[in-house]
Design a protein around this motif. Structure first.
Motif, PDB file in Angstrom:
ATOM      1  N   ARG A  38     -22.526  27.709  -8.825  1.00 42.09           N
ATOM      2  CA  ARG A  38     -23.347  26.729  -8.107  1.00 42.09           C
ATOM      3  C   ARG A  38     -22.451  25.861  -7.230  1.00 42.09           C
ATOM      4  O   ARG A  38     -22.768  25.575  -6.075  1.00 42.09           O
ATOM      5  N   PHE A  39     -21.285  25.467  -7.754  1.00 38.87           N
ATOM      6  CA  PHE A  39     -20.369  24.653  -6.964  1.00 38.87           C
ATOM      7  C   PHE A  39     -19.891  25.418  -5.729  1.00 38.87           C
ATOM      8  O   PHE A  39     -19.868  24.873  -4.626  1.00 38.87           O
ATOM      9  N   LEU A  40     -19.536  26.667  -5.906  1.00 43.89           N
ATOM     10  CA  LEU A  40     -19.062  27.484  -4.786  1.00 43.89           C
ATOM     11  C   LEU A  40     -20.102  27.498  -3.663  1.00 43.89           C
ATOM     12  O   LEU A  40     -19.790  27.302  -2.495  1.00 43.89           O
ATOM     13  N   ARG A  41     -21.351  27.690  -4.050  1.00 43.13           N
ATOM     14  CA  ARG A  41     -22.438  27.745  -3.088  1.00 43.13           C
ATOM     15  C   ARG A  41     -22.632  26.402  -2.377  1.00 43.13           C
ATOM     16  O   ARG A  41     -22.734  26.337  -1.154  1.00 43.13           O
ATOM     17  N   GLU A  42     -22.627  25.314  -3.157  1.00 41.48           N
ATOM     18  CA  GLU A  42     -22.843  23.987  -2.567  1.00 41.48           C
ATOM     19  C   GLU A  42     -21.693  23.575  -1.648  1.00 41.48           C
ATOM     20  O   GLU A  42     -21.917  22.984  -0.606  1.00 41.48           O
ATOM     21  N   ILE A  43     -20.463  23.891  -2.037  1.00 37.02           N
ATOM     22  CA  ILE A  43     -19.330  23.463  -1.210  1.00 37.02           C
ATOM     23  C   ILE A  43     -19.286  24.268   0.095  1.00 37.02           C
ATOM     24  O   ILE A  43     -18.927  23.731   1.143  1.00 37.02           O
ATOM     25  N   GLU A  44     -19.671  25.538   0.040  1.00 36.91           N
ATOM     26  CA  GLU A  44     -19.744  26.348   1.269  1.00 36.91           C
ATOM     27  C   GLU A  44     -20.766  25.739   2.230  1.00 36.91           C
ATOM     28  O   GLU A  44     -20.501  25.598   3.423  1.00 36.91           O
ATOM     29  N   ILE A  45     -21.921  25.400   1.694  1.00 35.03           N
ATOM     30  CA  ILE A  45     -22.984  24.824   2.530  1.00 35.03           C
ATOM     31  C   ILE A  45     -22.538  23.463   3.078  1.00 35.03           C
ATOM     32  O   ILE A  45     -22.714  23.155   4.253  1.00 35.03           O
ATOM     33  N   HIS A  46     -21.915  22.672   2.222  1.00 35.80           N
ATOM     34  CA  HIS A  46     -21.494  21.332   2.634  1.00 35.80           C
ATOM     35  C   HIS A  46     -20.481  21.394   3.784  1.00 35.80           C
ATOM     36  O   HIS A  46     -20.641  20.705   4.795  1.00 35.80           O
ATOM     37  N   ALA A  47     -19.459  22.209   3.610  1.00 35.44           N
ATOM     38  CA  ALA A  47     -18.427  22.309   4.651  1.00 35.44           C
ATOM     39  C   ALA A  47     -19.055  22.806   5.953  1.00 35.44           C
ATOM     40  O   ALA A  47     -18.707  22.337   7.043  1.00 35.44           O
ATOM     41  N   GLN A  48     -19.992  23.730   5.827  1.00 31.12           N
ATOM     42  CA  GLN A  48     -20.612  24.267   7.030  1.00 31.12           C
ATOM     43  C   GLN A  48     -21.457  23.237   7.790  1.00 31.12           C
ATOM     44  O   GLN A  48     -21.356  23.134   9.009  1.00 31.12           O
ATOM     45  N   ILE A  49     -22.269  22.460   7.086  1.00 29.76           N
ATOM     46  CA  ILE A  49     -23.078  21.475   7.819  1.00 29.76           C
ATOM     47  C   ILE A  49     -22.205  20.360   8.402  1.00 29.76           C
ATOM     48  O   ILE A  49     -22.500  19.836   9.466  1.00 29.76           O
ATOM     49  N   GLU A  50     -21.121  20.034   7.727  1.00 34.45           N
ATOM     50  CA  GLU A  50     -20.215  19.031   8.306  1.00 34.45           C
ATOM     51  C   GLU A  50     -19.535  19.572   9.553  1.00 34.45           C
ATOM     52  O   GLU A  50     -19.496  18.907  10.584  1.00 34.45           O
ATOM     53  N   ASP A  51     -18.992  20.767   9.455  1.00 31.08           N
ATOM     54  CA  ASP A  51     -18.269  21.352  10.583  1.00 31.08           C
ATOM     55  C   ASP A  51     -19.183  21.602  11.779  1.00 31.08           C
ATOM     56  O   ASP A  51     -18.801  21.395  12.924  1.00 31.08           O
ATOM     57  N   GLU A  52     -20.376  22.073  11.479  1.00 35.32           N
ATOM     58  CA  GLU A  52     -21.307  22.452  12.542  1.00 35.32           C
ATOM     59  C   GLU A  52     -21.968  21.255  13.206  1.00 35.32           C
ATOM     60  O   GLU A  52     -22.122  21.218  14.416  1.00 35.32           O
ATOM     61  N   LEU A  53     -22.402  20.297  12.398  1.00 41.59           N
ATOM     62  CA  LEU A  53     -23.260  19.240  12.939  1.00 41.59           C
ATOM     63  C   LEU A  53     -22.683  17.832  12.865  1.00 41.59           C
ATOM     64  O   LEU A  53     -22.826  17.053  13.806  1.00 41.59           O
ATOM     65  N   PHE A  54     -22.067  17.502  11.736  1.00 44.96           N
ATOM     66  CA  PHE A  54     -21.690  16.098  11.566  1.00 44.96           C
ATOM     67  C   PHE A  54     -20.388  15.741  12.296  1.00 44.96           C
ATOM     68  O   PHE A  54     -20.375  14.831  13.123  1.00 44.96           O
ATOM     69  N   TYR A  55     -19.319  16.465  11.985  1.00 45.75           N
ATOM     70  CA  TYR A  55     -18.030  16.124  12.608  1.00 45.75           C
ATOM     71  C   TYR A  55     -18.122  16.060  14.136  1.00 45.75           C
ATOM     72  O   TYR A  55     -17.626  15.102  14.746  1.00 45.75           O
ATOM     73  N   PRO A  56     -18.773  17.083  14.767  1.00 44.01           N
ATOM     74  CA  PRO A  56     -18.814  17.016  16.238  1.00 44.01           C
ATOM     75  C   PRO A  56     -19.617  15.831  16.783  1.00 44.01           C
ATOM     76  O   PRO A  56     -19.438  15.454  17.939  1.00 44.01           O
ATOM     77  N   ALA A  57     -20.477  15.236  15.972  1.00 47.94           N
ATOM     78  CA  ALA A  57     -21.336  14.162  16.466  1.00 47.94           C
ATOM     79  C   ALA A  57     -20.714  12.773  16.328  1.00 47.94           C
ATOM     80  O   ALA A  57     -21.142  11.821  16.977  1.00 47.94           O
TER      81      ALA A  57
END
Ligand SMILES: [Fe+2]
Ligand SMILES: [Fe+2]
Length: 160
Positions: A38-57
């Protein structure tokens, strides 16, 4: 929910999973595997939404970005170590605690240094970005692609 609130709520999930995992005992093998996956899945999703949407904004984020990415890589490496270990390995809890420490450090750093910077975007934009983060997170949670990535990653790491 504002963007930083969405991410903080998810940080709580990540930290909670690792805390729970660190507290399991050697005989709880099924529970350990379940929490680890479950952690592996959540951390993959978390890093992806940060990299894709949050950091660039986030405005003026560049000085913090190199560090954030380096920490994501470090987390990746430590996750790999934890995935490779048998859950009954005597080193298992030690490695989980080290991963927990890195994740705590990284998430606190984001919460204390990066998220305040995002407030410059203003309430409305933060709400909008929060909605985008939530939608993308849901999409990734439901996506066969993400499930496949996680499954492949798990298989590769286990047998590496
Ligand atoms: Fe991050
Ligand atoms: Fe984060």
């Amino acid at each position: 929910m504002k963007a930083d609130e969405v991410l903080i709520a998810h940080h709580d999930v990540l930290r909670g999973l690792l805390r729970e995992l660190a507290e399991t005992t050697d005989d709880q093998t099924g529970r350990r595997e379940e929490l680890r996956d479950r952690f592996l899945r959540e951390i993959e999703i978390h890093a992806q939404i940060e990299d894709e949407l949050f950091y660039p904004a986030v405005p003026d984020v560049s000085p913090l970005l190199a560090l954030a990415h380096a920490e994501h890589r470090q987390i990746d490496d430590q996750v790999a170590t934890v995935m490779r270990l048998d859950v009954t390995d005597p080193e298992f809890t030690t490695e989980v605690r080290m991963l927990e420490k890195t994740v705590r450090h990284h998430t606190m750093e984001e919460e204390q240094r990066m998220f305040p910077q995002s407030h410059a975007l203003g309430e409305e934009r933060l709400e909008q970005l929060g909605e985008q983060l939530r939608a993308r997170k849901r999409e990734l949670e439901d996506s066969g692609g993400m499930r496949l990535i996680v499954r492949l990653k798990r298989a590769t790491l286990r047998h590496a």
